[in-house]
Scaffold this motif. Structure first.
Motif, PDB file in Angstrom:
ATOM      1  N   PHE A 136       0.833  -1.206   0.000  1.00 51.59           N
ATOM      2  CA  PHE A 136       0.000   0.000   0.000  1.00 51.59           C
ATOM      3  C   PHE A 136       0.865   1.252   0.000  1.00 51.59           C
ATOM      4  N   LYS A 137       1.868   1.276   0.886  1.00 51.27           N
ATOM      5  CA  LYS A 137       2.734   2.460   0.990  1.00 51.27           C
ATOM      6  C   LYS A 137       3.437   2.739  -0.337  1.00 51.27           C
ATOM      7  N   GLU A 138       3.934   1.685  -0.954  1.00 47.57           N
ATOM      8  CA  GLU A 138       4.653   1.864  -2.217  1.00 47.57           C
ATOM      9  C   GLU A 138       3.715   2.398  -3.293  1.00 47.57           C
ATOM     10  N   PHE A 139       2.502   1.844  -3.355  1.00 49.76           N
ATOM     11  CA  PHE A 139       1.554   2.271  -4.377  1.00 49.76           C
ATOM     12  C   PHE A 139       1.060   3.696  -4.106  1.00 49.76           C
ATOM     13  N   MET A 140       0.882   4.009  -2.826  1.00 50.65           N
ATOM     14  CA  MET A 140       0.350   5.316  -2.445  1.00 50.65           C
ATOM     15  C   MET A 140       1.328   6.433  -2.769  1.00 50.65           C
ATOM     16  N   THR A 141       2.586   6.158  -2.732  1.00 46.41           N
ATOM     17  CA  THR A 141       3.602   7.204  -2.915  1.00 46.41           C
ATOM     18  C   THR A 141       4.199   7.211  -4.320  1.00 46.41           C
ATOM     19  N   SER A 142       3.572   6.523  -5.254  1.00 50.84           N
ATOM     20  CA  SER A 142       4.109   6.481  -6.617  1.00 50.84           C
ATOM     21  C   SER A 142       3.075   6.965  -7.627  1.00 50.84           C
ATOM     22  N   ASN A 143       3.562   7.238  -8.839  1.00 54.33           N
ATOM     23  CA  ASN A 143       2.713   7.611  -9.970  1.00 54.33           C
ATOM     24  C   ASN A 143       1.953   8.918  -9.745  1.00 54.33           C
ATOM     25  N   TRP A 144       2.676   9.921  -9.302  1.00 55.01           N
ATOM     26  CA  TRP A 144       2.098  11.261  -9.165  1.00 55.01           C
ATOM     27  C   TRP A 144       2.782  12.199 -10.163  1.00 55.01           C
ATOM     28  N   GLU A 145       1.999  13.082 -10.739  1.00 56.74           N
ATOM     29  CA  GLU A 145       2.560  14.089 -11.628  1.00 56.74           C
ATOM     30  C   GLU A 145       3.508  14.995 -10.853  1.00 56.74           C
ATOM     31  N   PRO A 146       4.555  15.497 -11.501  1.00 59.17           N
ATOM     32  CA  PRO A 146       5.399  16.494 -10.825  1.00 59.17           C
ATOM     33  C   PRO A 146       4.545  17.706 -10.416  1.00 59.17           C
ATOM     34  N   ARG A 147       4.838  18.247  -9.268  1.00 62.12           N
ATOM     35  CA  ARG A 147       4.075  19.400  -8.802  1.00 62.12           C
ATOM     36  C   ARG A 147       4.286  20.593  -9.737  1.00 62.12           C
ATOM     37  N   LYS A 148       3.206  21.318  -9.972  1.00 64.15           N
ATOM     38  CA  LYS A 148       3.289  22.490 -10.834  1.00 64.15           C
ATOM     39  C   LYS A 148       3.745  23.699 -10.024  1.00 64.15           C
ATOM     40  N   ASP A 149       4.432  24.620 -10.697  1.00 62.27           N
ATOM     41  CA  ASP A 149       4.817  25.884 -10.080  1.00 62.27           C
ATOM     42  C   ASP A 149       3.542  26.674  -9.800  1.00 62.27           C
ATOM     43  N   LEU A 150       3.335  27.051  -8.563  1.00 65.02           N
ATOM     44  CA  LEU A 150       2.112  27.751  -8.176  1.00 65.02           C
ATOM     45  C   LEU A 150       2.130  29.232  -8.563  1.00 65.02           C
ATOM     46  N   GLY A 151       3.253  29.684  -9.088  1.00 68.07           N
ATOM     47  CA  GLY A 151       3.324  31.078  -9.531  1.00 68.07           C
ATOM     48  C   GLY A 151       3.340  32.076  -8.393  1.00 68.07           C
ATOM     49  N   ILE A 152       3.850  31.671  -7.238  1.00 72.63           N
ATOM     50  CA  ILE A 152       3.897  32.567  -6.080  1.00 72.63           C
ATOM     51  C   ILE A 152       4.915  33.673  -6.318  1.00 72.63           C
ATOM     52  N   VAL A 153       4.485  34.903  -6.085  1.00 67.36           N
ATOM     53  CA  VAL A 153       5.361  36.071  -6.227  1.00 67.36           C
ATOM     54  C   VAL A 153       5.396  36.813  -4.900  1.00 67.36           C
ATOM     55  N   ALA A 154       6.225  37.830  -4.825  1.00 67.66           N
ATOM     56  CA  ALA A 154       6.346  38.613  -3.596  1.00 67.66           C
ATOM     57  C   ALA A 154       4.995  39.225  -3.224  1.00 67.66           C
ATOM     58  N   GLY A 155       4.617  39.102  -1.967  1.00 68.54           N
ATOM     59  CA  GLY A 155       3.375  39.705  -1.506  1.00 68.54           C
ATOM     60  C   GLY A 155       3.457  41.215  -1.517  1.00 68.54           C
ATOM     61  N   ASP A 156       2.316  41.864  -1.688  1.00 70.51           N
ATOM     62  CA  ASP A 156       2.330  43.327  -1.709  1.00 70.51           C
ATOM     63  C   ASP A 156       2.695  43.923  -0.358  1.00 70.51           C
ATOM     64  N   PHE A 157       2.713  43.091   0.670  1.00 71.85           N
ATOM     65  CA  PHE A 157       3.090  43.538   2.014  1.00 71.85           C
ATOM     66  C   PHE A 157       4.602  43.516   2.236  1.00 71.85           C
TER      67      PHE A 157
END
Length: 522
Positions: free
Chosen positions: A35-56
């Motif tokens: 279960f552990k092996e299957f649960m932690t495999s076959n995921w797409e690479p995480r996408k860049d969330l496009g986080i930029v400097a906050g206006d604060f």
């Protein structure tokens, strides 16, 4: 640590582990390696969330520099705090500690367990040269880890993805490091004759415990009452300064306050539209509460404090938040409510509304007296006056009206004297408090920096006089009993006076009546 203490800690740990095991008894999660092996495999690479400097981010630099200037050569620890249990294994929504939010810019639901450290810097001669800011966070876990799918408190599968260290650095402009490296930095050069550490008290028990352990390991004997009191005073001073540097708001904070106030005014309009529904319901006060609270959740983060929806005699209870009473035609309802926006800045506004849409003669008389007191307070809320002058201006009007109505046992002048104060029977609270990230902001500031402080441009505070005649108050004629009135606005001090941020919400009795009629008839 003596043997008895060690045995006690081990016993406590065993009990806590046993309790956690009992919680896990209801789990149906598989534990097989397949279960552990299957649960932690076959995921797409995480996408860049496009986080930029906050206006604060450009504003928080100056706030940290202001704090740094107060404590040269000392290590300053400002925790966000941890998740707080609501019931059993469920937590409240997370709200970071106010000082942490102010210095980092983090707002709603960001970042549990994080710790901001201002680490002292020195030149070649050993003279302090300021601080380096480091933000210790629990970063996004790798999908190969069990935390990813098995940790119901922090796991991405359960509560969503947290930002990476790079995301945090980009968003805040502060170098981010893994929370696991916090201990090493705090221990660096710690001890008598070396770097002193201050930590915000009562922000995070685990961080405080870690620092106490590190102090012991560095040779500082914290067992004596004298040393413990000294350390408590050291930390209290940090809390004090953190409050005082918030007394004057910067440009970004003022914009947040405007948004909080504007959303609050829209919430009050929704309350008026729903007054007929409140009258028809057996717990009409709760109709008012939930209408405003729903608006706050939809248009902001939540409410800045528990909404007060106090009808009839309940309006004479200053912090009535049970809100289980009826809303009856012919009575008044006092609504004290504020929207907290995503940045955690909150408004704090009160209006007292005639439930039938019009004031009767006695209600109008009391309301007008409170409004006159508020107007007098506004005239005093200008640069150069003391903060306490605002309250005194309101009290002069309140005392004069009570004398005029024959309710004071002495003259208004005698009542206003320090040895008198009989008028305060009907207004026991203060007229103003600072407002910002906390509804009662800057509360740890010294008296000379708060009540006795000269008013400056950029300060934001409330003006909220009131009169409260309880239904069983035999010191007033029957016609006044059961009437409670408060009018509260949020004021920004400007260079040449002040601005009522909540002025768009009607204040004069005739304007309140007209506004209510328009909302109820359209």
């Amino acid at each position: 640590m003596n043997d008895n203490a060690a045995q006690h800690d081990e016993t406590a740990d065993d009990v806590n582990a046993d309790l956690q095991d009992r919680v896990n008894n209801r789990s149906h999660r598989p534990s097989s390696e397949n279960f552990k092996e299957f649960m932690t495999s076959n995921w797409e690479p995480r996408k860049d969330l496009g986080i930029v400097a906050g206006d604060f981010a450009s504003f928080t630099v100056a706030r940290r520099e202001a704090l740094s200037a107060h404590f040269p050569g000392e290590r300053l620890v400002v925790p966000a705090g941890g998740l707080k249990v609501r019931s059993n294994d469920t937590d409240y929504r997370f709200r970071p500690h106010t000082a942490f939010a102010h210095l980092t810019g983090f707002g709603t639901d960001q970042e549990p367990d994080a710790v901001l450290v201002l680490d002292p810097q020195f030149d070649e001669s050993g003279a302090p040269t300021g601080h380096e800011s480091i933000l210790f966070v629990r970063p996004l876990a790798d999908r190969k880890s069990e935390e990813f799918y098995a940790d119901s408190r922090y796991g991405e599968f359960w509560v969503g993805a947290r930002p990476t260290l790079e995301d945090v650095t980009r968003l805040t402009g502060i170098h981010a490091a893994h929370i696991d490296s916090l201990s090493d930095l705090l221990a660096k050069d710690l001890g008598p004759g070396h770097v002193q550490v201050r930590v915000v008290p009562q922000a995070d028990e685990q961080v405080e415990a870690l620092i106490e352990t590190l102090r012991l390991e560095a040779g500082l004997d914290t067992s004596s009452a004298e040393v413990r009191n000294e350390l408590a005073e050291i930390d209290a001073k940090l809390a004090e300064v953190l409050s005082e540097i918030r007394l004057v708001k910067d440009e970004w904070e003022i914009e947040q306050m405007r948004e909080a106030v504007n959303q609050s005014l829209a919430g009050f309009a929704e309350v008026v539209k729903n007054l007929p529904r409140a009258v028809a319901h057996r717990r009409g006060e709760r109709v008012i509460e939930t209408v405003f609270d729903a608006h706050a959740r939809l248009e902001g983060n939540t409410v800045g404090y528990e909404t007060i929806a106090a009808a009839g005699d309940h309006a004479t209870t200053l912090h009535w938040i049970i809100n289980n009473g009826q809303v009856r035609e012919g009575e008044l309802v006092l609504v004290d409510a504020g929207v907290e926006v995503e940045s955690l800045y909150t408004a704090d506004v009160t209006r007292t509304l005639p439930i039938s849409g019009t004031f009767n003669d006695v209600q109008r008389r009391v309301y007008q007296a409170v409004l006159d007191a508020a107007d007098a307070a506004f005239l005093a809320a200008v640069p150069g006056n003391k903060f306490s002058d605002v309250h005194e201006a309101a009290m002069k009007v309140i005392a004069a009206r009570l004398e005029e109505w024959g309710l004071l046992p002495v003259s208004a002048e005698e009542s206003l004297a320090p040895e008198g104060q009989q008028h305060r029977r009907w207004m026991v609270h203060g007229t103003s408090h600072h407002l910002g990230l906390d509804v009662h902001d800057c509360a740890q500031a010294r008296r000379e920096m708060y009540v006795d402080k000269v008013i400056e441009p950029g300060m934001v505070f409330t003006i909220e006089p009131g009169l409260y005649f309880k239904s069983d108050d035999l010191a007033v004629p029957a016609e006044y009993r059961g009437i409670g009135v408060r009018i509260e606005d949020d004021v920004l001090v400007t260079v040449d006076g002040n601005e009522n941020l909540s002025a768009a919400l009607p204040r004069r009795p005739e304007d309140v009546e007209s506004w209510m009629a328009d909302l109820l008839n359209n």
